[in-house]
Each structure stands twice: as structure tokens, then as C-alpha cells.
Design a protein around this motif. Sequence first.
Motif, PDB file in Angstrom:
ATOM      1  N   ASP A 158       0.929  -1.220  -0.105  1.00  0.00           N
ATOM      2  CA  ASP A 158       0.043  -0.105   0.068  1.00  0.00           C
ATOM      3  C   ASP A 158       0.929   1.161  -0.006  1.00  0.00           C
ATOM      4  OD1 ASP A 158      -2.752  -1.414   0.260  1.00  0.00           O
ATOM      5  OD2 ASP A 158      -1.811  -1.986   2.068  1.00  0.00           O
ATOM      6  N   ILE A 159       1.856   1.221   0.985  1.00  0.00           N
ATOM      7  CA  ILE A 159       2.628   2.300   1.010  1.00  0.00           C
ATOM      8  C   ILE A 159       4.272   1.819   0.752  1.00  0.00           C
ATOM      9  CG2 ILE A 159       3.609   4.070   2.607  1.00  0.00           C
ATOM     10  CD1 ILE A 159       0.612   3.715   3.844  1.00  0.00           C
TER      11      ILE A 159
ATOM     12  N   THR B 284       1.219  10.296 -11.606  1.00  0.00           N
ATOM     13  CA  THR B 284       1.067   9.411 -10.441  1.00  0.00           C
ATOM     14  C   THR B 284       2.086   8.270 -10.614  1.00  0.00           C
ATOM     15  OG1 THR B 284      -1.310   9.321 -10.841  1.00  0.00           O
ATOM     16  CG2 THR B 284      -0.439   7.232  -9.551  1.00  0.00           C
TER      17      THR B 284
ATOM     18  N   LYS C 146       0.622   2.039  -3.802  1.00  0.00           N
ATOM     19  CA  LYS C 146      -0.506   3.316  -3.852  1.00  0.00           C
ATOM     20  C   LYS C 146       0.120   4.618  -3.589  1.00  0.00           C
ATOM     21  CE  LYS C 146      -4.533   0.439  -2.798  1.00  0.00           C
ATOM     22  NZ  LYS C 146      -4.238  -0.427  -1.730  1.00  0.00           N
ATOM     23  N   TYR C 147       1.059   4.738  -2.492  1.00  0.00           N
ATOM     24  CA  TYR C 147       1.701   5.815  -2.207  1.00  0.00           C
ATOM     25  C   TYR C 147       3.359   5.591  -1.984  1.00  0.00           C
ATOM     26  CZ  TYR C 147      -3.089   7.129  -0.728  1.00  0.00           C
ATOM     27  OH  TYR C 147      -4.216   7.230  -0.733  1.00  0.00           O
TER      28      TYR C 147
ATOM     29  N   LYS D 276       3.803  16.782  -0.165  1.00  0.00           N
ATOM     30  CA  LYS D 276       3.468  16.011  -1.519  1.00  0.00           C
ATOM     31  C   LYS D 276       4.029  16.737  -2.610  1.00  0.00           C
ATOM     32  CE  LYS D 276      -0.511  16.705  -4.119  1.00  0.00           C
ATOM     33  NZ  LYS D 276       0.318  16.471  -5.182  1.00  0.00           N
TER      34      LYS D 276
ATOM     35  N   ASN E   3       0.289  12.895  -7.745  1.00  0.00           N
ATOM     36  CA  ASN E   3      -0.768  12.989  -6.534  1.00  0.00           C
ATOM     37  C   ASN E   3      -0.325  11.953  -5.278  1.00  0.00           C
ATOM     38  OD1 ASN E   3      -1.897  10.132  -7.424  1.00  0.00           O
ATOM     39  ND2 ASN E   3      -2.882  11.382  -9.153  1.00  0.00           N
ATOM     40  N   ASN E   4       0.670  10.966  -5.907  1.00  0.00           N
ATOM     41  CA  ASN E   4       0.953   9.867  -4.776  1.00  0.00           C
ATOM     42  C   ASN E   4       2.415   9.856  -4.120  1.00  0.00           C
ATOM     43  OD1 ASN E   4       2.056   9.059  -7.047  1.00  0.00           O
ATOM     44  ND2 ASN E   4       1.227   6.809  -6.656  1.00  0.00           N
TER      45      ASN E   4
ATOM     46  N   ILE F 132      -0.993  11.013   5.174  1.00  0.00           N
ATOM     47  CA  ILE F 132      -1.153   9.915   4.353  1.00  0.00           C
ATOM     48  C   ILE F 132      -2.326   8.808   4.905  1.00  0.00           C
ATOM     49  CG2 ILE F 132      -0.040   7.962   3.028  1.00  0.00           C
ATOM     50  CD1 ILE F 132       2.533   9.683   2.976  1.00  0.00           C
TER      51      ILE F 132
ATOM     52  N   ARG G 145      -5.400  10.159   3.987  1.00  0.00           N
ATOM     53  CA  ARG G 145      -5.862   9.866   2.630  1.00  0.00           C
ATOM     54  C   ARG G 145      -6.152   8.711   2.556  1.00  0.00           C
ATOM     55  NH1 ARG G 145      -2.260  12.830  -1.930  1.00  0.00           N
ATOM     56  NH2 ARG G 145      -3.248  11.304  -2.802  1.00  0.00           N
TER      57      ARG G 145
ATOM     58  N   LYS H 178      -9.521   7.366   0.924  1.00  0.00           N
ATOM     59  CA  LYS H 178      -9.216   6.485  -0.496  1.00  0.00           C
ATOM     60  C   LYS H 178      -9.064   7.743  -1.429  1.00  0.00           C
ATOM     61  CE  LYS H 178     -11.291   2.136  -0.319  1.00  0.00           C
ATOM     62  NZ  LYS H 178     -11.367   1.955   1.055  1.00  0.00           N
TER      63      LYS H 178
END
Length: 511
Positions: A17-18, A202, A221-222, A465, A470-471, A503, A506, A510
Amino acid sequence: MHIDARNIPDQTLIEGDICIIGAGAAGISMALEWINTPYRVILLEGGGFEYEAQMQDLYKGKTTGQRYYPLESARLHYFGGTTGHWAGFCAPFDPIDFKKRDWVPHSGWPIQREDLDSFYARAHKNLDLGPYDYHPSYWKAKDPSLDSLPFNEAVVFNKMWQFSPPTRFGTKYKETVVHAANIHLYTYANVTNIAANELVSTIKEVTVKNFSGKTHTVKAKYFVMACCAIQNARLLLASNKQLPKGLGNRNDLVGRYFMEHLEIKSAELWLVKPELLKLYAIDYGKTKARAELAISEEKQREFQILNGTASFTPLDIARKQPAFIDMWTADTAQTKKNMEKFDQAEKKGSSKKGYRSFQLFTRIEQAPNPNSRITLDTEQDALGVPRSILHWELTPLEKRSIRTIYELIGQQLGIASKGRVRLMEYLQAENDKTWPEFTGGGWHHMGTTRMSNDPNLGVVDANCKVHGINNLFIAGSSCYVTAGAPNPTLTLVALALRLSDHIKSRVATKA
Ligand SMILES: Cc1cc2nc3c(=O)[nH]c(=O)nc-3n(C[C@H](O)[C@H](O)[C@H](O)COP(=O)(O)OP(=O)(O)OC[C@H]3O[C@@H](n4cnc5c(N)ncnc54)[C@H](O)[C@@H]3O)c2cc1C
């Protein structure tokens, strides 16, 4: 959980995820925040658990302009990062450090000191500091023998510092990270490229390499970059397959505004009679706090100077101490010996007898300067990433500020009939803009991905950021707009905790 990236099949696809890149003070502080959450966190560390010369070589680079430390020895490239070297000096930034100051070009953060207070308090735990209380009265209540110099606080005040043991993140947090089921720590996982989607809006994946010749891909995702200021800039600039100027660099800001703290001997203090000045001494292992002299916000405004502090070392000890810039070489073993000798001599300065004379040593922010910057060399490291070039410049504002600080301290000593301050020769002539050979920094790297809510003025926004992507987030002192007087680690850990909360919010929505 721990995985050695050399021991998994070549071309492994790792997903989470991260993804946090870099396991130093910033990266580990972030990872700790995610333990026992339902999220799969990939923590990528370029090195292993110990110092290795081959790994340090990846940090090698050129320096131009003002003389600087060899880059391969100014940061550590293994789990725990440069906390394997740090000395543990901590203090929060002052409120003025975040403000726009007309006399400091490019100053002004999009956040203020009060936005960080709760995170500073949390960061204290990560760094094993005392209570988040920097009022001299708190420390004097614990030890009434901590007398202050009788100065007018509207001019010169006692800025308290606290000392971390110093916490070695690689030692202290290894077991916690390795045993956390949802934290997947990959060692020997050097990120060599960051790739985005077609619109470069992204981040899709990062490439990981190591000396075993293996290459892996990490998707998440991040993504959070926590490689420290020089490496964060280098990696963004080197990730230039899609945009020739590199990621996040549409406005040519990545790598610019590199800042250090000038750490330099500046004056002598001669007292009328010997004194211990215990409040200002490093009382190793006991108080874990001391004061340095600092100039009030009002006087900084009046004299249009930078923020800096003055610390005291008994003169007979200080005169025998070589400058950091001469002691710190690319030869790690020799540097270690030099530093041990230095520390032993400093410890003698915290003895019980009083002294008549002290050396006054400055720590001062430098004015943000776009010409002080990281760029890429044509030469590459062993993993194929272009090496960094650091160009470091100082400005006359730094020098005028140091001189003014000691003039104000000297006036206060005179008014109190306590003694006199004698400026060192290099500060005596007002129009002399040169710097002496012993000028050096504090190994504090800041500012190369500065924060601003305006993409024309900064690389990251107030939430760290990267503008336009965006991620992709950045954790660490590369986000600093100005450097403040204090050493950077407490503030960068506070910012990392703030980023982690952001984060999390966020992820929850989602976004
Ligand atoms: C001699 C010395 C004394 C210091 N004393 C103090 C002090 O008293 N007080 C203070 O506040 N600060 C001090 N500092 C500065 C302090 O060490 C740093 O501010 C702090 O370590 C920075 O934390 P960080 O996580 O941003 O970077 P680091 O601690 O350097 O961690 C970065 C991590 O990223 C990893 N990494 C780098 N590139 C990659 C890549 N491409 N892929 C994967 N991983 C990567 C590195 O291996 C490392 O583990 C000192 C520094 C030195 C050298």
C-alpha cells in the motif's frame, strides 16, 4: 518482517500500500507509525544492517564552491541512516523561523511553528528526549545551580537544547521493524529510478537494484522518499526517462536552495571572574539539556539578521581543538579517531571548576540561495545512477549576522559588568566578505525539495506532496524552506510524523 533483496529471485515484483524509500530517522519514524495497521508497508533500505565501504561509495560525489566534507562520509548508507553518526543535539525551530522575513530572501514556510508543536512532542519519544519543555525555568527547577547570565531577554535570551542519548535508529528500532508483520523491510534495496504514468501525474513503480546484479520492481499506492536531502534530490533528478529535467522539476527547483548550518568559532568571552556557567555546559549524562545564547525575534528584525545561537567551550580546550572541516575526512577510521579525541577534550570542559575565558561558537542558518544546489554528474555510481555534485555558497548576510550576534552579546555582558567579548579576526572588518579556512557546516543537509503551496516556488506542498504528482511524498529536511538555527533531526522527525498522519487520512478516504 525482513527480506534481503539479494536473496530473492531476480525481477521480483513487490507490492504494497505504501512504499517508504530509505530507513533513516525519517523513514523509520514513518514506518513505526504504520505498525499493526491493516496496510502493507514496503520499507526499502539501500544498505544492510552494518556499515559497508562499497555501499558508502554510492554516496560519493563532487563538491564545488565553499569547501565541504566528502559526500561519501557526510551521510551513512545502511539501516538507521545517519543516526549512526549523529550527536543528538535537538531543539525546535523558533516561531520566527517559519515566517516570511523581508530581509531573508526566499524565507516563509506555508506552515507555522504551532502546526508542528504536537508533532515535536511526539518526535521527542522517537529520539528519547525529555519532556517537550524548552523553558529554562523547567530545567532550573530540576537543578537550581543552573544560573543564567543576567541579560535583558528582550535582546539576548537562553535558548534551551536537549540531548538525545543519541538514539541510533538502526539499533533501537531494528527488532520492532523486523518483527512487525505488516512492515516488509527490504535491505540491499537501492532505488535507482522512479517511474510515473504517461501524464507523469501518478507514480507507478520504483526500480530496486543491488550489488548481486538483481533488479526488482516495487508497486504501491503511495510512495515516500526518505533518503535525506542530497539523495532525495539526486533520485528525483536521475528519474529523468519521462521528463528530461527529472521528476517534480518542471520549475527547475529540485536540488536548489541546499542549506547547511554554519558551525564556526566566532569570538572569545572574557569574564571578570571565573565562573562555571553550568547552564551553558554539556553536562554529559545528567541534565540532558543546556542553553545557548540567542537573539530575540525583535532584535533579529531590527538588525535584519539571520537566526543563530552561541555556545560556550572553555578557551584553553577550544584553542587546541581542530576545526570540524579539517578533522572530517573520507577515511572513516581516521575520522572516528579524530572525533573521539575531540569529544574527550570537550568532556573535560564540563568539569567542576570555573573558567574565566570561553570560546563562543556559532550555529546559524544560512539564507536560502538558489545557487547552492545539487546537480547530476556525468559519472555514474556502481548501480548506474549519476553521482551528485554539490555546489555550496555562502552570502554576506551570514557574516554580517554572526558579527551582529556577538556585538549584541558583548553589549549585554558590558551592561551587566560581567565581562567582554572579543570578535575573531575574520569578523572584525565590516567590509571583509571572505571566510576563514576553518569555516564548516554541521553535516546538516536541507532545502533541496523546498516546501511551498505555489508550484512555482516549491517542489512539495505544505503536506510534503510533490507538486503535480498525486502519490509522491517527501519526508525529511529536504522540505525545509529555511534552516532555523537548531540542528535538523527533531524537526524532520516531527515533519515525518505529520506526513504519516496526512497519508493515513488520505488512505482512510481513499484519496
Ligand atoms: C557527524 C554528524 C553529526 C550530526 N549531529 C547531529 C545532531 O547533533 N543533531 C541533529 O539534529 N542532526 C545531526 N546530524 C544530522 C542527522 O544525522 C540527520 O539530520 C538525520 O540522520 C537525517 O535523517 P534522514 O532520515 O533524513 O536521513 P538519513 O538518516 O541519512 O537516512 C537516509 C536513509 O536512506 C537510505 N537511502 C539513501 N538512498 C537510498 C536509495 N536510493 N534507496 C534506498 N535507500 C536509500 C540510506 O541508506 C539511509 O538509511 C549529524 C550528522 C552527522 C554526519
